[in-house]
Enzyme design. Structure first.
Site, PDB file in Angstrom:
ATOM      1  CB  SER A 227      -1.090   0.191   1.454  1.00 53.71           C
ATOM      2  OG  SER A 227      -1.836   0.597   1.202  1.00 53.71           O
ATOM      3  CG  ASN A 228      -0.606   4.926  -1.780  1.00 53.26           C
ATOM      4  OD1 ASN A 228      -1.229   5.443  -0.475  1.00 53.26           O
ATOM      5  ND2 ASN A 228      -1.163   3.548  -2.353  1.00 53.26           N
ATOM      6  N   PRO A 229       1.387   5.568   2.069  1.00 47.47           N
ATOM      7  CG  PRO A 229       2.909   6.698   2.533  1.00 47.47           C
ATOM      8  CD  PRO A 229       2.516   5.920   1.309  1.00 47.47           C
ATOM      9  CB  SER A 230      -3.130   7.898  -0.111  1.00 51.02           C
ATOM     10  OG  SER A 230      -3.777   8.621   0.428  1.00 51.02           O
ATOM     11  CB  ALA A 294      -3.103   7.338  -3.958  1.00 50.75           C
TER      12      ALA A 294
END
Ligand code: CTP
Length: 412
Positions: A227-230, A294
């Site tokens: 995943s990503n920190p969005s 994102a």
């Protein structure tokens, strides 16, 4: 907001001190403001502060003393003020005041005034995160909405208790934007003629806007994902800005750290594939699509449903590309549909935004630099290079202001 008449109700939470600057900001925006307080609000801020700043009396108690002769001259103020106001905002609105409002109690001047008004009532629930998520509060919020009261969801951040949680009073500019939106929704009263004024035309009135926000999760096995920190803040700011401009919103979002305002009609998805399936199935119904999510570009080639054991782990994680939703939208666009994409870059912002604008057949790309000051994932501020086919524009400020700036640039 020039000339609009607003009653500011202040109830007894620590955020009551912020109501002082809210009063000043409403006045600076041109509004006439009168203040009512609950008795417990006076434990946090003296009523004299509001008397001095609003240049008016500040009713608190329905009755002043135990004897009939002590009855306050202001006991019927709620009726007069109720007729006078274009909007009443309760900020902060404590759990107790919310409960009392929902059940129609009227044993202080804030409550009686809120019952007497003939104009929109905006509540800014502000409290500890646990209290905010407690079943009685959630039910009271739902009933408040049924009554037609407007709710501005609290912000997430550091609370007076030292905890990091939902429950903060939103910044004044956010409250002002919401008041502005409600006043424009009308009908409001033109005080010079006493007649109902025509509601102002909002640039996105009648438009259906689909917004995607937050991260996707690509599961590797039962317990791990890519995943990503969005945080979804920019996407939510875009959705709220579009709503403030009159649009009907549908929000599709990945897992977010904070509750999502229900007035944005939110639906949660997990993976890039789910996002694609959802958006491609409904996109034809929308006039504007804003892809602020994102989205992960890759997903594991093989996803297993059990937990991969340390001893079984292969040395390689095989990945395959996910569907590119924005590109699909560009290739399958409906006539008159406006497509707005985002691009989070570490280098060559302008060139990358241009490349994505062309390759995804979007109308606009909102490019931002990950490492620039006041920019990136999880921050409250942003700097955006808005790139269109024939023009570009640089915007910087709070995510909310930047979102409004983007939509104003495109649609007005
Ligand atoms: N996007 C999408 N589907 C994907 C990837 C991205 O719809 N699988 C959308 C994003 O929501 C955003 C835009 O495309 O609006 C650009 O996303 P970004 O991640 O910046 O670009 P990529 O297409 O992933 O290109 P690159 O990895 O080369 O930067």
């Amino acid at each position: 907001m020039k000339g609009k008449r607003i009653i500011l109700g202040v109830s007894g939470g620590i955020a009551a001190y912020k109501s002082v600057t809210l009063l000043r900001d409403l006045q600076k925006a041109g509004a006439q403001v009168r203040v009512v307080m609950t008795p417990s609000a006076t434990r946090f801020v003296g009523s004299e502060t509001f008397v001095a700043l609003s240049r008016n009396e500040v009713p608190i108690h329905v009755f002043n003393g135990p004897e009939a002769s002590d009855v306050s001259s202001s006991w019927s103020k709620h009726i007069q003020w109720g007729e006078w106001a274009d909007l009443m905002v309760v900020a902060p609105c404590t759990a107790h005041t919310l409960a009392a409002l929902v059940h129609g109690f009227s044993d202080n001047m804030l409550l009686t005034t809120a019952l007497a008004i003939r104009c929109p009532l905006l509540l800014c629930p502000t409290m500890d995160g646990g209290m905010y998520r407690a079943a009685p509060t959630l039910r009271n919020l739902a009933v408040a909405r049924e009554h037609g009261y407007h709710i501005l969801e609290p912000d997430t951040g550091y609370l007076a208790s030292g905890l990091h949680d939902a429950g903060r009073l939103p910044e004044n500019d956010v409250i002002l934007n919401e008041i502005h939106r409600l006043l424009q929704e009308g009908p409001t009263i033109d005080h010079s003629s006493g007649k109902h004024a025509k509601p102002v035309d909002l640039p996105l009135k009648g438009k259906r806007v689909l917004v995607t926000a937050g991260p996707t999760r690509e599961f590797i096995d039962a317990v791990r994902f890519i995943s990503n920190p969005s945080s979804g803040k920019m996407g939510i700011a875009m959705a709220e800005a579009a709503r403030a401009m009159g649009a009907e919103i549908t929000l599709i979002h990945g897992k977010l750290p904070a509750p999502v305002p229900p007035e944005l009609n939110p639906s949660e998805i997990v993976s890039a594939q789910e996002l694609f399936e959802y958006v491609s199935a409904v996109s034809a119904n929308f006039d504007v699509i804003i892809m602020a999510a994102a989205v992960s570009d890759f997903t594991p080639l093989n996803q297993v449903n059990h937990k991969i054991k340390k001893t079984d782990a292969s040395e390689q994680l095989m990945l395959k590309p996910t569907p590119d939703t924005l590109k699909w939208l560009g290739e399958n666009r409906k006539e008159h549909q406006v497509l707005i994409g985002f691009a989070m870059e570490t280098d060559n912002l302008e060139a990358e935004a241009e490349r994505k604008l062309v390759s995804k057949k979007a109308d606009w790309i909102c490019g931002n630099l990950l490492n620039a000051p006041n920019s990136g994932f999880e921050t409250d501020d942003n700097t955006i290079l808005l790139k269109g086919r024939a023009s570009q524009h640089l915007l910087t400020g709070s995510k909310r202001d930047v979102a409004l700036g983007i939509l104003k640039f495109i649609f007005t």
